[in-house]
Design an enzyme around this catalytic site. Structure first.
Site, short mmCIF file in Angstrom:
data_model
loop_
_atom_site.label_atom_id
_atom_site.label_comp_id
_atom_site.label_asym_id
_atom_site.label_seq_id
_atom_site.Cartn_x
_atom_site.Cartn_y
_atom_site.Cartn_z
N GLU A 174 0.82 -1.23 0.00
CA GLU A 174 0.00 0.00 0.00
C GLU A 174 0.85 1.27 0.00
O GLU A 174 0.67 2.16 0.84
CB GLU A 174 -0.96 -0.01 1.20
N GLU A 293 -5.56 -8.39 -0.38
CA GLU A 293 -6.26 -8.05 0.87
C GLU A 293 -7.71 -7.82 0.52
O GLU A 293 -8.03 -6.91 -0.27
CB GLU A 293 -5.67 -6.80 1.54
#
Ligand code: AHR
Length: 503
Positions: A174, A293
């Site tokens: 991320e 995710e």
């Protein structure tokens, strides 16, 4: 009269083969995922290394093919060297991502031992927040080179004669998120990811690499981020990552269950963006998707805001999942299966205690959350080839979505076992849906079973005290009709698995 829906599947109309790694999961050094989750020395079920046997059994039953590790946000400030060598010499460190203390009792080698015990593989992430190519080439050498060099010999001296041969690696986590230690612009990340990928593949050309996509589809930079990052990394990476969590914050269950339509759009947009870069590069290679995710995550947000910083393994992100969460998890699995031609890997985030299908009490029992079941069914019965789902269903509109089909479904053909499995969610909160399933080209069929997960209370959940409040039964109504199709009543707000033998 119940509402009707129809699904047609044909063995020649295929989406693509399911990559087993679609049913992956995730263990981060976060909360009680590692300490108190997979590892709890002194627990009555712990083995000689301190790994909880009861947790291992629940993980093995899920047949999890790959587990992402060690983060998540954690990896962006992590020095992997802190987790190797004699345990008594390891340093305790501040983990800035989750504001805890990391004792480093578990590191790369122990995690690989746990993977072997859990019959799974590792998807390892390198730190591209505070570090870069130098650290990444070292961990590659330590993990995958047989011996005869500084890092590989160090591994041998730590008691691991054979290389771990880790095949799948994430280039950071991320990196677009301002919450990330060392977050970057798309150009900054694209450059460092490219240079890191190069050296990692120089150490071991057999590995596969995942570049970070946007942290969620709501990021302001989505999907420009994907385009820019892939323009930098196209020649050196194999996958682009997607992350997405959903919640029912405004207590609107019809809207909540429609959110997998957003996931469909997210997947399709990332595929288009990857293909745009391929076209621009005049390239031959397709960049596939790693949805590494995904889950429901919101129940624990308030409790987490009250946790005091700087303790070891506090109960962070401990969402207690209810029945409607399991339905959305089922819909999300169906979304990914519908694009199994391009979504090759995915990780339910996470596996134990932290937004997880498996919960544990420290010193006590382990139990299955509601979301355990759709994940279990998809992983166990969803291997094979996905068939194009031609679905006709009544629809509804919500605050954020229009034309939401009450029926969400997909079918997987397992040729080796001569079976077809249909996964189906009835999103209707009040009424059942009569499903006609037309398997036209398959010839003679027999019903194996119709598994159903339903509950009158959408908010019902499993707890330590009542671990089986919500669980599936095997007495669904599906039957083969005289014309050789299948008919099944899908109860209101239900998850269904219809298993058919081809005879
Ligand atoms: O899975 C929990 C966290 O969610 C991960 O650490 C991070 O990557 C994401 O924001």
């Amino acid at each position: 009269m119940s509402m009707k829906a129809k699904m047609i599947i044909d063995k020649d109309f295929t989406v693509g083969k399911v990559d087993d790694r679609l049913y992956g999961s995730f263990i981060e050094h976060l909360g009680r995922a590692v300490y108190g989750g997979i590892y709890e020395p002194g627990h009555p079920e712990a083995d000689e290394q301190g790994f909880r046997g009861d947790v291992l059994e629940l993980v093995k039953a899920l047949q999890v093919p790959i587990v992402r590790y060690p983060g998540g946000n954690f990896v962006s400030g992590y020095n992997w060297e802190d987790g190797i060598g004699p345990v008594e010499q390891r340093k305790k460190r501040l983990d800035l991502a989750w504001r805890t203390i990391e004792p480093n009792l578990i590191g790369l080698n122990e995690f690989m031992d746990w993977c072997r015990k859990a019959n799974t593989e590792a998807m390892m992430a390198v730190n591209l927040g505070t570090r870069g190519p130098d650290e990444a080439r070292d961990i590659m050498e330590y993990s995958n080179i047989k011996g005869g060099t500084y890092w590989s010999d160090l591994r041998i001296s730590h008691g691991y004669r054979e290389p771990h041969n880790i095949k799948t690696w994430c280039l950071g986590n991320e990196m677009d998120g301002p919450w990330q230690t060392g977050s970057k612009t798309a150009h900054e990340y694209g450059r460092v990811a490219c240079e890191t990928a190069k050296v990692m593949k120089w150490v071991d050309p057999s590995i596969e690499l995942v570049a970070c996509g946007s942290s969620s589809l709501t990021m302001a930079t989505f999907p420009d981020w994907e385009a820019t990052v892939l323009e930098h990394t196209y020649d050196h990476v194999d996958y682009i990552s997607l992350h997405q969590y959903y919640g029912n914050r405004d207590k609107n269950s019809a809207n909540f269950l429609a959110q997998s339509m957003g996931m469909d759009r997210f997947i399709n947009t990332v595929i288009s963006t990857a293909d745009y870069v391929q076209a621009k590069k005049r390239g031959k290679k397709k960049i596939n998707l790693s949805f590494d995710e995904w889950n429901v995550w919101y129940h624990s947000n308030e409790a987490d805001s009250r946790i005091e910083p700087w303790s070891i393994a506090p109960p962070q992100l401990e969402d207690i999942y209810n029945h409607e969460d399991a339905l959305l998890v089922g819909c999300m699995l169906i979304s990914m299966l519908k694009r199994a031609d391009r979504v090759k890997m995915a990780c339910l985030a996470q596996l134990v205690n932290v937004i997880a299908p498996i919960m544990t009490a420290n010193g006590g029992a382990a139990w299955k959350q509601t979301i355990y079941y759709p994940y279990l069914h998809a992983s166990v019965f969803g291997r094979g080839t996905v068939l194009v789902p031609l679905v006709t269903s009544p629809k509804y509109d919500t605050k954020d979505y229009t034309d939401v089909p009450y029926l969400e479904s997909v079918a997987v053909h397992n040729e080796e076992k001569s079976e077809v499995t249909v996964f189906a969610v009835n999103r209707h909160l009040e009424e059942s849906l009569l499903l006609e399933l037309d398997l036209r080209s398959f010839g003679a069929i027999q019903l194996i079973e119709h598994i159903v997960m339903a509950h009158d209370d959408l908010k019902a959940s499993n707890t330590l005290e009542v671990p089986d409040r919500v669980k599936p039964h095997h007495g669904g109504s599906a039957k083969v009709t005289s014309n050789g199709s299948i008919e099944a009543q899908l109860g209101k707000a239900s998850w269904n698995v219809i298993r058919v033998k081809l005879v």
